[in-house]
Each structure stands twice: as C-alpha cells, then as structure tokens.
Design a protein around this motif. Structure first.
Motif, PDB file in Angstrom:
ATOM      1  N   GLU A  15      -5.578  -1.153  -5.363  1.00  0.00           N
ATOM      2  CA  GLU A  15      -6.259   0.006  -4.781  1.00  0.00           C
ATOM      3  C   GLU A  15      -6.848  -0.337  -3.419  1.00  0.00           C
ATOM      4  OE1 GLU A  15      -9.034   1.842  -7.406  1.00  0.00           O
ATOM      5  OE2 GLU A  15      -7.840   1.418  -9.175  1.00  0.00           O
ATOM      6  N   ALA A  16      -7.370  -1.552  -3.270  1.00  0.00           N
ATOM      7  CA  ALA A  16      -7.939  -1.960  -1.995  1.00  0.00           C
ATOM      8  C   ALA A  16      -6.874  -1.979  -0.917  1.00  0.00           C
ATOM      9  CB  ALA A  16      -8.591  -3.335  -2.126  1.00  0.00           C
ATOM     10  N   ARG A  17      -5.714  -2.517  -1.232  1.00  0.00           N
ATOM     11  CA  ARG A  17      -4.637  -2.567  -0.242  1.00  0.00           C
ATOM     12  C   ARG A  17      -4.236  -1.167   0.188  1.00  0.00           C
ATOM     13  NH1 ARG A  17      -2.383  -6.713  -3.669  1.00  0.00           N
ATOM     14  NH2 ARG A  17      -0.882  -5.204  -4.490  1.00  0.00           N
ATOM     15  N   GLU A  18      -4.078  -0.280  -0.789  1.00  0.00           N
ATOM     16  CA  GLU A  18      -3.652   1.087  -0.456  1.00  0.00           C
ATOM     17  C   GLU A  18      -4.703   1.803   0.398  1.00  0.00           C
ATOM     18  OE1 GLU A  18      -0.685   2.235  -0.971  1.00  0.00           O
ATOM     19  OE2 GLU A  18      -0.151   0.352  -1.941  1.00  0.00           O
ATOM     20  N   ALA A  19      -5.976   1.625   0.062  1.00  0.00           N
ATOM     21  CA  ALA A  19      -7.030   2.277   0.839  1.00  0.00           C
ATOM     22  C   ALA A  19      -7.098   1.727   2.253  1.00  0.00           C
ATOM     23  CB  ALA A  19      -8.379   2.105   0.139  1.00  0.00           C
ATOM     24  N   ALA A  20      -6.916   0.409   2.394  1.00  0.00           N
ATOM     25  CA  ALA A  20      -6.939  -0.185   3.724  1.00  0.00           C
ATOM     26  C   ALA A  20      -5.754   0.288   4.557  1.00  0.00           C
ATOM     27  CB  ALA A  20      -6.930  -1.708   3.605  1.00  0.00           C
ATOM     28  N   ILE A  21      -4.582   0.368   3.940  1.00  0.00           N
ATOM     29  CA  ILE A  21      -3.395   0.848   4.655  1.00  0.00           C
ATOM     30  C   ILE A  21      -3.586   2.303   5.074  1.00  0.00           C
ATOM     31  CG2 ILE A  21      -0.942   1.392   4.375  1.00  0.00           C
ATOM     32  CD1 ILE A  21      -0.783  -1.122   2.555  1.00  0.00           C
ATOM     33  N   GLU A  22      -4.199   3.108   4.191  1.00  0.00           N
ATOM     34  CA  GLU A  22      -4.475   4.509   4.535  1.00  0.00           C
ATOM     35  C   GLU A  22      -5.430   4.598   5.721  1.00  0.00           C
ATOM     36  OE1 GLU A  22      -6.497   8.548   2.636  1.00  0.00           O
ATOM     37  OE2 GLU A  22      -6.609   6.632   1.586  1.00  0.00           O
ATOM     38  N   ALA A  23      -6.458   3.758   5.730  1.00  0.00           N
ATOM     39  CA  ALA A  23      -7.404   3.759   6.842  1.00  0.00           C
ATOM     40  C   ALA A  23      -6.708   3.400   8.142  1.00  0.00           C
ATOM     41  CB  ALA A  23      -8.548   2.781   6.563  1.00  0.00           C
ATOM     42  N   ASN A  24      -5.798   2.435   8.099  1.00  0.00           N
ATOM     43  CA  ASN A  24      -5.080   2.046   9.309  1.00  0.00           C
ATOM     44  C   ASN A  24      -4.159   3.162   9.801  1.00  0.00           C
ATOM     45  OD1 ASN A  24      -2.213   0.468  10.196  1.00  0.00           O
ATOM     46  ND2 ASN A  24      -4.073  -0.073  11.296  1.00  0.00           N
ATOM     47  N   LYS A  25      -3.539   3.882   8.882  1.00  0.00           N
ATOM     48  CA  LYS A  25      -2.671   4.990   9.290  1.00  0.00           C
ATOM     49  C   LYS A  25      -3.476   6.116   9.925  1.00  0.00           C
ATOM     50  CE  LYS A  25       1.006   4.182   5.901  1.00  0.00           C
ATOM     51  NZ  LYS A  25       1.685   4.700   4.689  1.00  0.00           N
ATOM     52  N   LEU A  26      -4.694   6.337   9.411  1.00  0.00           N
ATOM     53  CA  LEU A  26      -5.533   7.397   9.966  1.00  0.00           C
ATOM     54  C   LEU A  26      -6.012   7.065  11.378  1.00  0.00           C
ATOM     55  CD1 LEU A  26      -7.662   8.214   6.793  1.00  0.00           C
ATOM     56  CD2 LEU A  26      -5.984   9.717   7.865  1.00  0.00           C
ATOM     57  N   SER A  27      -6.302   5.791  11.640  1.00  0.00           N
ATOM     58  CA  SER A  27      -6.781   5.381  12.956  1.00  0.00           C
ATOM     59  C   SER A  27      -6.259   3.981  13.256  1.00  0.00           C
ATOM     60  CB  SER A  27      -8.311   5.401  12.995  1.00  0.00           C
ATOM     61  OG  SER A  27      -8.782   5.108  14.288  1.00  0.00           O
ATOM     62  N   ILE A  42       0.233  -8.535   3.632  1.00  0.00           N
ATOM     63  CA  ILE A  42       0.492  -9.959   3.377  1.00  0.00           C
ATOM     64  C   ILE A  42       0.422 -10.249   1.880  1.00  0.00           C
ATOM     65  CG2 ILE A  42      -0.408 -12.289   3.733  1.00  0.00           C
ATOM     66  CD1 ILE A  42      -1.362 -11.354   6.510  1.00  0.00           C
ATOM     67  N   ALA A  43      -0.552  -9.651   1.211  1.00  0.00           N
ATOM     68  CA  ALA A  43      -0.688  -9.857  -0.236  1.00  0.00           C
ATOM     69  C   ALA A  43       0.525  -9.332  -0.988  1.00  0.00           C
ATOM     70  CB  ALA A  43      -1.954  -9.183  -0.746  1.00  0.00           C
ATOM     71  N   LYS A  44       1.178  -8.302  -0.454  1.00  0.00           N
ATOM     72  CA  LYS A  44       2.388  -7.754  -1.079  1.00  0.00           C
ATOM     73  C   LYS A  44       3.643  -8.479  -0.626  1.00  0.00           C
ATOM     74  CE  LYS A  44       1.996  -3.442   0.118  1.00  0.00           C
ATOM     75  NZ  LYS A  44       2.280  -1.974   0.158  1.00  0.00           N
ATOM     76  N   GLY A  45       3.498  -9.452   0.296  1.00  0.00           N
ATOM     77  CA  GLY A  45       4.653 -10.164   0.814  1.00  0.00           C
ATOM     78  C   GLY A  45       5.395  -9.415   1.906  1.00  0.00           C
ATOM     79  N   ASP A  46       4.809  -8.358   2.435  1.00  0.00           N
ATOM     80  CA  ASP A  46       5.447  -7.544   3.466  1.00  0.00           C
ATOM     81  C   ASP A  46       4.982  -8.036   4.840  1.00  0.00           C
ATOM     82  OD1 ASP A  46       6.608  -5.643   5.033  1.00  0.00           O
ATOM     83  OD2 ASP A  46       5.816  -3.912   3.952  1.00  0.00           O
ATOM     84  N   ARG A  47       5.586  -9.115   5.329  1.00  0.00           N
ATOM     85  CA  ARG A  47       5.158  -9.710   6.591  1.00  0.00           C
ATOM     86  C   ARG A  47       5.563  -8.851   7.783  1.00  0.00           C
ATOM     87  NH1 ARG A  47       6.870 -16.014   5.313  1.00  0.00           N
ATOM     88  NH2 ARG A  47       5.463 -16.280   3.514  1.00  0.00           N
ATOM     89  N   LYS A  48       6.656  -8.130   7.651  1.00  0.00           N
ATOM     90  CA  LYS A  48       7.130  -7.296   8.760  1.00  0.00           C
ATOM     91  C   LYS A  48       6.114  -6.205   9.088  1.00  0.00           C
ATOM     92  CE  LYS A  48      10.976  -4.326  10.157  1.00  0.00           C
ATOM     93  NZ  LYS A  48      12.290  -3.748   9.770  1.00  0.00           N
ATOM     94  N   ASN A  49       5.655  -5.496   8.066  1.00  0.00           N
ATOM     95  CA  ASN A  49       4.674  -4.442   8.308  1.00  0.00           C
ATOM     96  C   ASN A  49       3.330  -5.016   8.752  1.00  0.00           C
ATOM     97  OD1 ASN A  49       5.887  -1.896   7.987  1.00  0.00           O
ATOM     98  ND2 ASN A  49       5.928  -2.136   5.769  1.00  0.00           N
ATOM     99  N   ALA A  50       2.964  -6.189   8.234  1.00  0.00           N
ATOM    100  CA  ALA A  50       1.723  -6.826   8.666  1.00  0.00           C
ATOM    101  C   ALA A  50       1.791  -7.133  10.164  1.00  0.00           C
ATOM    102  CB  ALA A  50       1.474  -8.095   7.873  1.00  0.00           C
ATOM    103  N   THR A  51       2.936  -7.657  10.615  1.00  0.00           N
ATOM    104  CA  THR A  51       3.115  -7.945  12.046  1.00  0.00           C
ATOM    105  C   THR A  51       3.065  -6.658  12.870  1.00  0.00           C
ATOM    106  OG1 THR A  51       4.467  -9.882  11.502  1.00  0.00           O
ATOM    107  CG2 THR A  51       4.655  -8.994  13.737  1.00  0.00           C
ATOM    108  N   ARG A  52       3.717  -5.613  12.362  1.00  0.00           N
ATOM    109  CA  ARG A  52       3.752  -4.341  13.090  1.00  0.00           C
ATOM    110  C   ARG A  52       2.346  -3.767  13.257  1.00  0.00           C
ATOM    111  NH1 ARG A  52       3.201   0.518  11.352  1.00  0.00           N
ATOM    112  NH2 ARG A  52       3.384  -0.152   9.161  1.00  0.00           N
ATOM    113  N   VAL A  53       1.567  -3.783  12.186  1.00  0.00           N
ATOM    114  CA  VAL A  53       0.210  -3.222  12.237  1.00  0.00           C
ATOM    115  C   VAL A  53      -0.656  -3.982  13.241  1.00  0.00           C
ATOM    116  CG1 VAL A  53      -1.928  -3.028  10.907  1.00  0.00           C
ATOM    117  CG2 VAL A  53       0.211  -2.224   9.928  1.00  0.00           C
ATOM    118  N   LEU A  54      -0.607  -5.307  13.201  1.00  0.00           N
ATOM    119  CA  LEU A  54      -1.458  -6.109  14.081  1.00  0.00           C
ATOM    120  C   LEU A  54      -1.016  -5.996  15.537  1.00  0.00           C
ATOM    121  CD1 LEU A  54      -1.831  -9.255  11.805  1.00  0.00           C
ATOM    122  CD2 LEU A  54      -3.573  -7.539  12.303  1.00  0.00           C
TER     123      LEU A  54
END
Length: 482
Positions: free
Chosen positions: A257-269, A284-296
């Motif tokens: 739930e924490a990951r999903e809420a954090a991802i939602e917050a990033n999408k909003l702003s 990163i916790a889900k092993g999705d390094r590509k999206n982690a790189t994209r977000v940062l």
C-alpha cells in the motif's frame, strides 16, 4: 439622585410654562366665533387650545379603533395572528430598534452596550434567529465565553440557524485549544455546508494536524468541486497529502500500500521531490528499475536534489565506482549547468580517484557560491592531488564556517527544516516548504554527511590554522594546488 432631581425640576418648569401660556392667552381678550347650521359658538383662546388637543386625541383614537377593526376582520377571515400582531406592533418596533442599536454598537466597538441592546431585543421580539446571534457575538467581544457558548447552543435547536451555532462553537473550541472537539464540530459544519470555503479550510487544517490524510484529501476534493481551489493547486496539494498518506502506511509496515500511495503521489505532482524519491524506492522494492530511473530523471530535470541522487544510488547498490559514474550520467547530463549536478559529478569522480576530473566537474561552484558541501569536495580534491596540508586545513576551516547551502525553507516565515514536511512547524502553513538557500545558516553537519556517495569516509579533520594566520584566497588555493 441628580437625574431624579433634574426630572422634578423639568416637570415644574413645564407646568409653570403651560400656566403662564394659558394666562397670556386668556388676557388677550380675543375670541373665536364659529357658526354651524345656524348655531353660533364663541370660544376663548384657552378653550380653542383645549379643543384642538381633544380633536387630535379623537382622531388618533379613531385611527386606533379602525386598525383594531381591520385586524379583527382579518382574524375572522383566517389570519390567526392578526390581532396579536396588532397589539405587538409597538413591542416589535421597540425590539427592532434595540436590535438595530445593538448591531451598530457592536460594529462601533462597544460590546457591552451591544450586549444590553441585544438582550432587550431578545425580550421584546422573541425571535432567537435574529437576536441570539447578536447576543453571542456581543458576549464574545466582552470575553464572556460561557454566555457566548450558551447562545450558540441555542442556535443549534433551529434548522435555519444550526450551521451558525456549530460554526460559533467551533471558533470557541479553537480559541480554547480543544482541537479534538473542534475537529468534530468542523466535520459537522462541513456536513451542513460542504461548499462553505472557511469551513473547508478549517477542516483541512485540523485533519492535517491530526494526521487524517484520507479525510483531508476528501476535503480538498470538495474545495475543487466548490470552485475555491484551482485545479493545478489541487493536484499539487493532493500529491502532498497522498505522500503523507504513503508515509503513514510505511509506518504501519504495509509495504504494498505504501508503494502504491507513493507512486500515486508522484503521478499527481512529478516535481514533488519527496514523492519522487519515495515512488522510486517503491519501484525498486518491486524490482522495477526502469520506472525508478524514469521517475528520478524526470524529477531531476525539474530540480536537482541530493535526495534524488541518494535514491538513484539505491537502484544499483553493489555497483563499482566506475559503473556508478557511468550510470549517473543519466542525471548529470539532464541538468549539466546546475550546481547540484556539478557537485554530484565531482563526488562520483572523487570515488574513482580522478581528482583532476573532479576539479573540472566542480568548475567554479566553490568560488562562486561557497557552501559547506562544495568546499568539502574541494578539500577532498586538494588532498587527493597531494596539496600542502596548510591548503587542505584552510579549505576544511572554510567548509566549517561556510553556509550550509540550499535547505527546506518555509516560503511564508522562512523557518529552516531538516527535512521536507507538508506543514511548517513554525507558522503552520500548508505546502510552503521550498528547496532554497535560507537567509540564515544552520548548524554545520559532519563532513561525512557532505559526501554521501563516496565509498571512503574522509580522514579526520586537521586542526584549524592559528588565529594569526590569514586564510588564503580561493584563487590562490587553486593556483597552488595546480
């Protein structure tokens, strides 16, 4: 006592004036002759005055009798309150006069007079929806909280005045500091008037203070629907609340739930630095390094920040310094002219022991805008290049005394915070923290914290130079180091 004596004297003067006037009229000797239907009437001056008074009273009495007959006629035709209204007309006139005087006294800053007039109006009119509010406000102005609370509670009994009563009690509880009861009253006021802007703001503040982030997001949505909040501001603040919601979930160790809420917050702003860092760690916790790189990378393009670099390092925690330098080009090339990018690249080159490259990467940051971090990097470069101990000591001394650089600063009160948070601890403003250089410096952190991405910790700080030695200019330090 004095007023009573004045009234007695005034009464005697009036009687004496009337007697004197009557005597003067009788002494004139003139008479008034009236002829009506062959009848002739002779009236003296005094009798003429008395007749005029009697005629006036007769007309007044006739009008009153006609008014009573009209009220009786309306009563017989079904108007049940016609007669009572007729007899209460004078009472109402006095009541409305007292109400008007009370309102004017309250507006003029005379609360005690306003309270007196309000009580008179309450007694004369018998309309609590009009008078009780004035009583409550006048009692508030005089500091009589108990009477004000009683008046507001009276307003709760009528549907038409219930919201006003709840709002008044809410303000009383806020003044008393009872925020728990104030929150319940704000929720009730919001239920009665969901589009009331002031109620929305108070409820949002109380919910934020209480950590009710889901409730605060619902209130924020109501502000958007009510047209009191622009859409772009709503998205930003909703992202802030979603981020706090994610932090709460993390505290409860519910990682998904924490990951999903954090991802939602990033999408909003996407430009919200803490949301981007938390969302990246969720990927990163889900092993999705590509999206982690994209977000940062997207957040870095908006505002280069050390927290983003720290999260970017967590994507590949076991990589070599050379591999890390290569991978971090994704960030440093996105904003190559930013001071944060230059210092980050210099740190990475220091980790590979490429000291000349680190000096070139740092460019003129340490001389143009010296901070603790930039001067610490310059000292590490000088030590790595084999500079004299005096030069390194001078740079370390300068780093300790230099400003800390950009920090989280409240735009409203300029208070400095160690980390980002949605509400300023000093002034209580919501979403006012910005990453910028504060007007005042804060306590120096340890030098180990200035180089977070270097594998090796810096050696213990040398002793600062003696007081009599003048520190070398930075240009001279650079020349001697080369």
């Amino acid at each position: 006592m004095l007023w009573s004596l004045t009234k007695v004297i005034l009464f005697v003067v009036i009687i004496a004036a009337l007697a004197l006037g009557a005597g003067l009229l009788s002494e004139t000797g003139e008479v008034l002759r009236l002829t009506v239907a062959g009848w002739e009437f002779t009236i003296g001056p005094v009798q003429a005055v008395v007749l005029a008074v009697v005629l006036f009273l007769a007309v007044w009495l006739a009008l009153k009798i006609l008014g009573l007959l009209a009220a009786t006629f309306r009563f017989l035709n079904g108007d049940e309150t016609a007669i009572s209204r007729y007899f209460d007309r004078n009472r109402e006139r006095k009541g409305y006069k007292a109400l008007s005087e009370g309102m004017m006294a309250l507006a003029s800053g005379e609360p005690r007079l306003a309270l007196t007039r309000a009580q008179n109006a309450e007694r004369l009119l018998g309309k609590p929806e009009l008078t009780t509010l004035l009583v409550a406000q006048a009692a508030e102005a005089t500091g009589d909280r108990k009477r004000a609370i009683e008046a507001y509670k009276t307003l709760l009994k009528d549907d038409a005045t219930r919201f006003v009563g709840v709002r008044g009690l809410l303000q009383q509880k806020l003044a008393e500091g009872d925020r728990e009861v104030a929150l319940k009253l704000a929720e009730k006021a919001f239920e009665l008037r969901p589009r009331h802007a002031e109620t929305q703001d108070v409820l949002l503040k109380l919910q934020s203070d209480a950590g009710d982030w889901s409730g605060a997001r619902a209130t924020l949505g109501a502000k958007l629907r009510g047209g009191t909040l622009p859409k772009d501001v709503y998205r930003r603040r909703d992202a802030v609340l979603a981020l706090q919601q994610a932090r709460t979930v993390i505290d409860d160790t519910a990682n998904i739930e924490a990951r999903e809420a954090a991802i939602e917050a990033n999408k909003l702003s996407p430009d919200l630095i803490p949301a981007a860092a938390m969302a990246a760690r969720g990927y990163i916790a889900k092993g999705d390094r590509k999206n982690a790189t994209r977000v940062l990378k997207k957040a870095w393009e908006v505002l280069p920040h050390p927290d983003l670099a720290a999260a970017f390092a967590e994507i590949e925690p076991e990589e070599t310094p050379q591999d890390r330098l290569k991978r971090f080009r994704t960030l440093t090339n996105a904003r190559p002219d930013a001071d944060e990018s230059k210092m980050l690249l210099a740190e990475l080159l220091l980790a590979t022991e490429d000291f000349p490259g680190a000096r070139r990467a740092l460019d003129d940051v340490a001389t143009r805008a010296p901070t603790q971090r930039s001067l610490a990097i310059l000292a590490a470069i000088a030590r790595g290049e084999g500079a004299e101990d005096s030069i390194v000591r001078d740079l370390v001394a300068r780093a300790i005394a230099a400003p800390r650089g950009p920090q989280w600063v409240c735009d409203k009160c300029h208070a400095i915070h160690d980390g980002w948070q949605p509400v300023c601890d000093n002034c209580g403003s919501f979403d006012t923290l910005s990453w910028k250089t504060p007007p005042a410096t804060s306590t120096s952190p340890a030098l180990a914290e200035l180089l977070p991405l270097m594998d090796a910790r810096p050696e213990p700080e040398p002793e600062p130079p003696p007081p009599e030695e003048e520190p070398l200019p930075l240009d001279e330090i650079a020349r001697r180091a080369n």
